[in-house]
Motif scaffolding. Structure first.
Motif, PDB file in Angstrom:
ATOM      1  N   SER A  19       0.829  -1.207   0.000  1.00  0.00           N
ATOM      2  CA  SER A  19       0.000   0.000   0.000  1.00  0.00           C
ATOM      3  C   SER A  19       0.861   1.252   0.000  1.00  0.00           C
ATOM      4  N   LYS A  20       1.972   1.223   0.786  1.00  0.00           N
ATOM      5  CA  LYS A  20       2.876   2.361   0.818  1.00  0.00           C
ATOM      6  C   LYS A  20       3.518   2.591  -0.547  1.00  0.00           C
ATOM      7  N   LYS A  21       3.930   1.500  -1.213  1.00  0.00           N
ATOM      8  CA  LYS A  21       4.509   1.629  -2.550  1.00  0.00           C
ATOM      9  C   LYS A  21       3.493   2.191  -3.536  1.00  0.00           C
ATOM     10  N   ILE A  22       2.279   1.680  -3.472  1.00  0.00           N
ATOM     11  CA  ILE A  22       1.234   2.156  -4.380  1.00  0.00           C
ATOM     12  C   ILE A  22       0.907   3.619  -4.110  1.00  0.00           C
ATOM     13  N   PHE A  23       0.891   4.000  -2.833  1.00  0.00           N
ATOM     14  CA  PHE A  23       0.597   5.389  -2.473  1.00  0.00           C
ATOM     15  C   PHE A  23       1.639   6.338  -3.050  1.00  0.00           C
ATOM     16  N   SER A  24       2.901   5.935  -3.013  1.00  0.00           N
ATOM     17  CA  SER A  24       3.960   6.775  -3.591  1.00  0.00           C
ATOM     18  C   SER A  24       3.788   6.923  -5.097  1.00  0.00           C
ATOM     19  N   LEU A  25       3.313   5.860  -5.749  1.00  0.00           N
ATOM     20  CA  LEU A  25       3.065   5.936  -7.190  1.00  0.00           C
ATOM     21  C   LEU A  25       1.899   6.871  -7.487  1.00  0.00           C
ATOM     22  N   TYR A  26       0.881   6.831  -6.634  1.00  0.00           N
ATOM     23  CA  TYR A  26      -0.253   7.747  -6.797  1.00  0.00           C
ATOM     24  C   TYR A  26       0.181   9.200  -6.611  1.00  0.00           C
ATOM     25  N   LEU A  27       1.118   9.437  -5.687  1.00  0.00           N
ATOM     26  CA  LEU A  27       1.629  10.794  -5.495  1.00  0.00           C
ATOM     27  C   LEU A  27       2.348  11.288  -6.749  1.00  0.00           C
ATOM     28  N   LEU A  28       3.098  10.400  -7.393  1.00  0.00           N
ATOM     29  CA  LEU A  28       3.766  10.777  -8.635  1.00  0.00           C
ATOM     30  C   LEU A  28       2.756  11.061  -9.745  1.00  0.00           C
ATOM     31  N   LEU A  29       1.662  10.341  -9.720  1.00  0.00           N
ATOM     32  CA  LEU A  29       0.641  10.499 -10.756  1.00  0.00           C
ATOM     33  C   LEU A  29      -0.283  11.693 -10.492  1.00  0.00           C
ATOM     34  N   ALA A  30      -0.324  12.147  -9.248  1.00  0.00           N
ATOM     35  CA  ALA A  30      -1.265  13.200  -8.851  1.00  0.00           C
ATOM     36  C   ALA A  30      -1.172  14.475  -9.691  1.00  0.00           C
ATOM     37  N   PRO A  31       0.029  15.036  -9.946  1.00  0.00           N
ATOM     38  CA  PRO A  31       0.084  16.270 -10.758  1.00  0.00           C
ATOM     39  C   PRO A  31      -0.535  16.103 -12.140  1.00  0.00           C
ATOM     40  N   ALA A  32      -0.284  14.953 -12.770  1.00  0.00           N
ATOM     41  CA  ALA A  32      -0.858  14.721 -14.097  1.00  0.00           C
ATOM     42  C   ALA A  32      -2.380  14.637 -14.022  1.00  0.00           C
ATOM     43  N   ILE A  33      -2.892  13.996 -12.967  1.00  0.00           N
ATOM     44  CA  ILE A  33      -4.345  13.880 -12.800  1.00  0.00           C
ATOM     45  C   ILE A  33      -4.970  15.254 -12.576  1.00  0.00           C
ATOM     46  N   VAL A  34      -4.305  16.081 -11.754  1.00  0.00           N
ATOM     47  CA  VAL A  34      -4.809  17.433 -11.488  1.00  0.00           C
ATOM     48  C   VAL A  34      -4.843  18.260 -12.770  1.00  0.00           C
ATOM     49  N   LEU A  35      -3.759  18.201 -13.555  1.00  0.00           N
ATOM     50  CA  LEU A  35      -3.707  18.943 -14.817  1.00  0.00           C
ATOM     51  C   LEU A  35      -4.785  18.452 -15.787  1.00  0.00           C
ATOM     52  N   LEU A  36      -4.976  17.137 -15.842  1.00  0.00           N
ATOM     53  CA  LEU A  36      -6.002  16.573 -16.710  1.00  0.00           C
ATOM     54  C   LEU A  36      -7.388  17.054 -16.299  1.00  0.00           C
ATOM     55  N   PHE A  37      -7.633  17.078 -15.004  1.00  0.00           N
ATOM     56  CA  PHE A  37      -8.934  17.518 -14.503  1.00  0.00           C
ATOM     57  C   PHE A  37      -9.162  19.002 -14.772  1.00  0.00           C
ATOM     58  N   VAL A  38      -8.133  19.817 -14.524  1.00  0.00           N
ATOM     59  CA  VAL A  38      -8.282  21.272 -14.651  1.00  0.00           C
ATOM     60  C   VAL A  38      -8.449  21.691 -16.104  1.00  0.00           C
ATOM     61  N   PHE A  39      -7.664  21.092 -16.999  1.00  0.00           N
ATOM     62  CA  PHE A  39      -7.643  21.562 -18.384  1.00  0.00           C
ATOM     63  C   PHE A  39      -8.518  20.753 -19.336  1.00  0.00           C
TER      64      PHE A  39
END
Length: 313
Positions: A19-39
């Motif tokens: 879960s900790k490993k997956i959470f770190s991967l989600y953190l790396l993916l978060a900026p891309a998800i935010v940009l996708l959502f915003v734009f």
């Protein structure tokens, strides 16, 4: 007893580590998800404009609602159906020539014996992709110029022909437009095919040679079947854009003399949307355009799964 408890807790600890490993991967993916959502997702709110008589001063919340009036207007407009026909024709040509050219180019390049020459040719073929359409259109107009273009000069020297106005001739414009697009995109589009061919197990070719298969048969029975998955994937993505057209490509290459055969949805939306400020009408056209593209993608995906067993999802 403690040993049994320790044994029972091992899966829990392992799950926590995962879960900790997956959470770190989600953190790396978060900026891309935010940009996708915003734009990409937040702007979908603007689709409401297509159901309004939108006013810049009133905004989306204050503009009057007109229902399907904008949709009814352009669906009953002969000009819209003309540009829709042009868009489909250009995309049809792009599929026939622009989609198949990278496949053929990648296969032929792979058959070259000289590795050095192969790499040089691949690198050179990528270069047109990095030229902006402004540069490409300028080159096209210079080469095809009726007064000093090298094509007209060559035709005049060889056959004594009069200057041909290539870029303003409705009968020649579509072919020239598609040819320029093929020249610009073939090398770059072939990259995925080069990678696919490079990943094919060479033992398959060696076995085919032992069985007496020549180079052509090796392409037909080994190379092409191995390329089918990536070809299907890219074809499905291409189908989803059949109702769209690159704005800069057509805006820079067309002129009023070829509007009848060269005007497409993107340039039409620009003229009536930005130049004439008909925002609601152009939003309605864009909404229908996106909806049709989505329907085409879903339909093509289902057909592909039935025919070849491959799809996007």
């Amino acid at each position: 007893m403690p040993a049994a408890v320790e044994l029972a807790q091992q899966p829990v600890r392992k799950q926590r580590k995962q879960s900790k490993k997956i959470f770190s991967l989600y953190l790396l993916l978060a900026p891309a998800i935010v940009l996708l959502f915003v734009f990409h997702y937040l702007p979908m709110y603007g689709v409401l404009i297509s159901f309004q008589d939108f006013s810049v001063f009133k905004g989306i919340g204050g503009s009057d609602w007109v229902g399907l009036k904008n949709f009814s207007y352009f669906l009953n407009d002969d000009t819209f159906w003309k540009i829709m026909r042009n868009t489909l024709i250009f995309n049809f040509y792009d599929i026939i020539f622009g989609f198949t050219a990278p496949i053929i180019f990648a296969i032929l390049a792979n058959e070259l014996y000289s590795i050095t020459f192969k790499r040089i040719m691949q690198t050179v073929s990528y270069l047109p992709h990095f030229l902006s359409w402004i540069v490409v259109s300028g080159i096209a107009y210079e080469i095809l110029s009726p007064s000093h273009g090298m094509v007209n000069d060559a035709l005049n020297a060889l056959f004594g022909t009069k200057p041909i106005f290539f870029m303003t001739d409705p009968q020649l414009y579509r072919g020239i437009n598609v040819a320029i697009e093929v020249w610009k995109s073939t090398g770059w589009s072939a990259i995925l095919y080069f990678a696919t061919i490079a990943g094919i197990d060479q033992s398959l070719y060696e076995a085919a040679k032992i069985d007496g298969a020549n180079r052509f048969k090796q392409i037909i029975y080994i190379t092409l079947p191995m390329m089918v998955p990536i070809i299907v994937l890219l074809f499905l993505l291409k189908i989803s854009t059949i109702f769209t057209a690159s704005f800069d490509r057509f805006y820079l290459l067309e002129n009023p003399l070829v509007y009848d055969v060269g005007d497409v949805i993107s340039t039409y939306i620009y003229r009536i949307g930005l130049e004439k400020a008909q925002y609601s009408l152009t939003t309605a056209i864009g909404f229908v355009q996106s909806l049709l593209g989505f329907i085409m993608l879903v339909a093509a995906n289902k057909i592909s799964k039935k025919l070849v067993g491959l799809g996007l999802y």
